[in-house]
Motif scaffolding. Sequence first.
Motif, short mmCIF file in Angstrom:
data_model
loop_
_atom_site.label_atom_id
_atom_site.label_comp_id
_atom_site.label_asym_id
_atom_site.label_seq_id
_atom_site.Cartn_x
_atom_site.Cartn_y
_atom_site.Cartn_z
N ARG A 183 73.52 23.07 3.19
CA ARG A 183 72.28 23.33 2.65
C ARG A 183 71.94 22.85 1.49
O ARG A 183 71.06 22.20 1.05
CB ARG A 183 71.84 24.90 2.51
N PRO A 184 73.21 22.76 0.43
CA PRO A 184 72.81 21.94 -0.70
C PRO A 184 72.71 20.52 -0.63
O PRO A 184 72.04 19.83 -1.28
CB PRO A 184 74.15 22.28 -1.55
N ASP A 185 72.89 19.99 0.68
CA ASP A 185 73.06 18.58 0.74
C ASP A 185 71.41 18.05 0.85
O ASP A 185 71.14 16.89 0.75
CB ASP A 185 73.52 18.02 2.19
N LEU A 186 70.50 19.23 0.99
CA LEU A 186 69.29 18.48 1.00
C LEU A 186 68.47 18.46 -0.45
O LEU A 186 67.41 18.03 -0.50
CB LEU A 186 68.28 19.76 1.80
N ALA A 187 69.25 18.78 -1.62
CA ALA A 187 68.95 18.52 -2.77
C ALA A 187 68.35 17.40 -3.06
O ALA A 187 67.21 17.39 -3.70
CB ALA A 187 69.84 18.96 -3.77
N PRO A 188 68.82 16.05 -2.60
CA PRO A 188 68.22 14.78 -3.07
C PRO A 188 66.92 14.71 -2.39
O PRO A 188 65.97 14.20 -3.17
CB PRO A 188 69.14 13.72 -2.57
N LEU A 189 66.73 15.29 -1.06
CA LEU A 189 65.37 15.08 -0.47
C LEU A 189 64.52 15.93 -1.39
O LEU A 189 63.49 15.40 -1.39
CB LEU A 189 65.70 15.87 0.86
N GLU A 190 64.72 16.99 -1.69
CA GLU A 190 63.78 17.90 -2.39
C GLU A 190 63.50 17.18 -3.88
O GLU A 190 62.19 17.32 -4.23
CB GLU A 190 64.49 19.43 -2.77
N ALA A 191 64.33 16.61 -4.65
CA ALA A 191 64.13 15.96 -5.65
C ALA A 191 63.14 14.78 -5.52
O ALA A 191 61.93 14.60 -6.21
CB ALA A 191 65.32 15.53 -6.26
N LEU A 192 63.15 14.11 -4.34
CA LEU A 192 62.39 13.09 -4.19
C LEU A 192 61.10 13.33 -3.78
O LEU A 192 60.15 12.92 -4.21
CB LEU A 192 63.04 12.15 -2.99
N LEU A 193 60.81 14.50 -2.90
CA LEU A 193 59.68 15.00 -2.81
C LEU A 193 58.76 15.48 -3.93
O LEU A 193 57.70 15.37 -4.13
CB LEU A 193 59.63 16.27 -1.64
N VAL A 194 59.59 16.29 -4.88
CA VAL A 194 58.93 16.84 -6.21
C VAL A 194 58.47 15.78 -6.62
O VAL A 194 57.36 15.50 -7.28
CB VAL A 194 60.07 17.62 -6.84
N ARG A 195 59.29 14.39 -7.00
CA ARG A 195 58.78 13.39 -7.68
C ARG A 195 57.60 12.76 -7.06
O ARG A 195 56.59 12.58 -7.88
CB ARG A 195 60.07 12.44 -7.89
N ARG A 196 57.48 12.67 -5.98
CA ARG A 196 56.44 11.82 -5.34
C ARG A 196 55.18 12.95 -5.42
O ARG A 196 54.08 12.19 -5.43
CB ARG A 196 56.56 11.64 -3.63
N ARG A 197 55.43 14.17 -5.26
CA ARG A 197 54.30 14.98 -5.51
C ARG A 197 53.71 15.03 -6.85
O ARG A 197 52.48 14.86 -6.75
CB ARG A 197 54.69 16.34 -5.05
N GLY A 198 54.74 14.72 -7.90
CA GLY A 198 53.98 14.49 -8.99
C GLY A 198 53.20 13.54 -9.27
O GLY A 198 52.03 13.62 -9.63
N ALA A 199 53.56 12.17 -8.67
CA ALA A 199 52.79 11.09 -8.73
C ALA A 199 51.23 11.04 -8.03
O ALA A 199 50.36 10.94 -8.50
CB ALA A 199 53.74 10.07 -8.30
N ALA A 200 51.59 12.09 -6.76
CA ALA A 200 50.32 11.93 -5.86
C ALA A 200 49.39 12.81 -6.59
O ALA A 200 48.23 12.54 -6.51
CB ALA A 200 50.59 12.61 -4.66
N LEU A 201 49.97 13.83 -7.42
CA LEU A 201 48.89 14.92 -7.99
C LEU A 201 48.07 14.20 -9.14
O LEU A 201 46.80 14.36 -9.12
CB LEU A 201 49.66 15.94 -8.40
N SER A 202 49.01 13.29 -9.89
CA SER A 202 48.14 12.67 -11.05
C SER A 202 47.04 11.71 -10.41
O SER A 202 46.09 11.45 -10.91
CB SER A 202 49.31 11.57 -11.77
N THR A 203 47.42 10.94 -9.32
CA THR A 203 46.47 10.01 -8.65
C THR A 203 45.40 10.85 -8.18
O THR A 203 44.20 10.42 -8.41
CB THR A 203 47.03 9.32 -7.40
#
Lengths: 247, 531
Positions: B329-349
């Motif tokens: 389960r902890p191996d998904l952490a980079p995926l989550e980090a990526l999604l969170v980053r992308r979401r932040g950018a999408a939200l701004s736009t």
Amino acid sequence: MKVLATYNIKGGVGKTSAAVNLSVASAAEGNRTLLWDLDPQGSATYLFRVKPRVKGGGRALVRGQSDVDALIKGTDHEGLDLLPADFSYRHMDLALDGGKEPARRLAKVIGPLEAQYDVVVLDCPPSISLVSENVFDVADALLVPLIPATLSLRSFEQLLAFVADHVARRPDVVAFFSMVDGRKRHHREVMAELAGRPEVATAAIPAASDVERMGVHRSAVAAFAPRSPAAAAYAALWTEVRDRVGV
Amino acid sequence: MTPVARNGAIIVALMDAGPHDFVLPEGAEAAAVLGRLGEHLRLTVGPSSRSERTVLDTFDGRLRAAGLVAELGASDGVMTLTVAGAEETRSAPVERGGDGRILAVELPEGPLREHVAPLLANRALLPVARVRSRLQPAQVLDEEDKTVVRLVVEHAEVVPDEGRPLPLPTRLRLLAVRGYARPLAEVRALVVDDLGLLPAEEDRVAGAVRALGLPPGGVSTEVDVGLSARQPGGEAAGLVLLRLADIVDAQLPGTLADLDPEFLHDLRVAVRRARSVLRELKGVLPDDRRATWRAELTWVQEVTGPTRDLDVHLEDLPGYREWLSPALRPDLAPLEALLVRRRGAALSTMRRHLRSARYRRFTAAYRADLERLAGGTLAGGPDAGRPVAKVAARRIRHVYATMVEEGSTIGEGSPAEALHDLRKRGKELRYLLELFGSLFPAEEVKPMVRSLKALQDVLGRHQDRDVQAAALRSLAPELAGVERGPEALMAMGLLVDRLEREQVAARAEFADRFADFADDERRRAVGKAFR
């Protein structure tokens, strides 16, 4: 849900005072608490100003024929309820003996209350009987007030032996010194002798007039004398009991 | 007033069925009321106190719908959230976020969180109303001087964000003590017969919320504009579109503030339904404007899409973790980090677009046009004058027939796209039934909705799994070079495998569901009901 029972075969040693003051302390901390006054004398019931009457009597109650929820009364303390005493409790042994599993009937009354209460305190009559067997069966801990005198020790040792022999379920035993008169050398000696034994609590209840006057005020000590040594002693005892039993 | 437990539940005495809250006449003071009662009862009066509480609920009133009232207030110096139901009150200490919202995951573990988290799901608790009260408690005693009934007189006012506090009607509240039902009934009889007080029509929180001009049950996304069968199609469409525009407007502030993911979701559903009306009922709508509306609503859908997609991916993550063994389960952490980053950018736009002049201009012009259309002062298309029931019925029959035809050609060898397309049609049909189904007999509409839902459920699972697998694949390249990226990719591989299996399983269920949806009996029923 944790079940605590104030128990001693001797009368007049401070069971009811402890049951009342500890259950008030428990509720004040936020635990949903129920006190069941099992003593037909109904002293705890009197202290909470409730009528010592249970519809259908003790017999119907322990035979599972009563609606227990309908019998419970709210006390004047938020979070503390009372299942009152009834004079018919003097026949409780007979009532328990009539049916199946006579030593487990109190557990069957209390069990369904698990969703409603965090702590149940049983104020037991001074006896050794089928009622007490039921109490040993259902309690997580016996709270045993001891007057620090030699004869009390003897009966305490007898109690410990009896509990050890009660094979089915063994409650924890927490003894505490009660009605302590610090001026009496005998009291001091007995307390010193027992200090350090694991079953004996550190907190001790003084022989204070505040405790005696509970019957006049009809109230817990914490309510009418919150800054007294007696109130502090009960508070300390509750903390010890709570931590030991894991409330 | 209500006892506050150390992160525990307290049972409030089980109340009987009678009223417990009474409204005092204007200007009545606690002392006078209690004095009157004291003439008939043994009464002691406790010290008065002041309290300030904030009522909380989700935007759509989920707690109220479950019969609960949530209030935040200081108790012994600690901010405490109290959730009261008919039988139990639970409380817990909370830290309040800067924007005043509380999420279920922010609640401390305990009975309150256990009770409330399933109701909240992913929605935030938001402040609804701030209430300041002066409380005057009293106790009714029996002959042993035991308290058998508790009373409180509450003088309250609601404090809006701006402007003066608004006084609320003073209330007398009766609070039962367990096991003393008869004294409670006696006091109530006294209050009604002797004091002549009227029971409050709603609870005090609803009263406070209403005083602010807000609906106590929260903001709904129901489209129930009360159409009648003979109403001209143009006007009816105008009313429906207007209501959908209202829903979008209502969800916008929460969307921009990013309070919880449901604001954006509900906004997009409203836009989707509106686009569906524009497509399916085009005969009733003015052609040139319809083209503009379609284009702009499509634009709104596009600029809000990326953020929503990422919200969905993030919501999928806990489920994905459950699929993996605990060690992975902890191996998904980079995926989550990526999604969170992308979401932040999408939200701004997204925020930029929704705050733009283009958006403002469109929504103003759109609303003006819809009001005229609904009012009959804007000419619609050739079918605008036809009764809406006829227009809707024809469309429903047509979409249904198309689905039957297209679905019948789907076999084992058909591409996944065929099922995705069928699902799109199913959505159109669903919106038509949701928006115009009230015009037809319920006993005809309900079975059809049920059958459609069962079919859409399978098609939905099929498509979602496909989309989820594709999404994970598309994110893979970005993770290759990241720290612990390879481990994440391996875990994602397991997820994709499972998603593909589930897609296949959903496909296997398709034939049965479609058979039920398209059978002769149903075809006849649809022909008969929608005329």
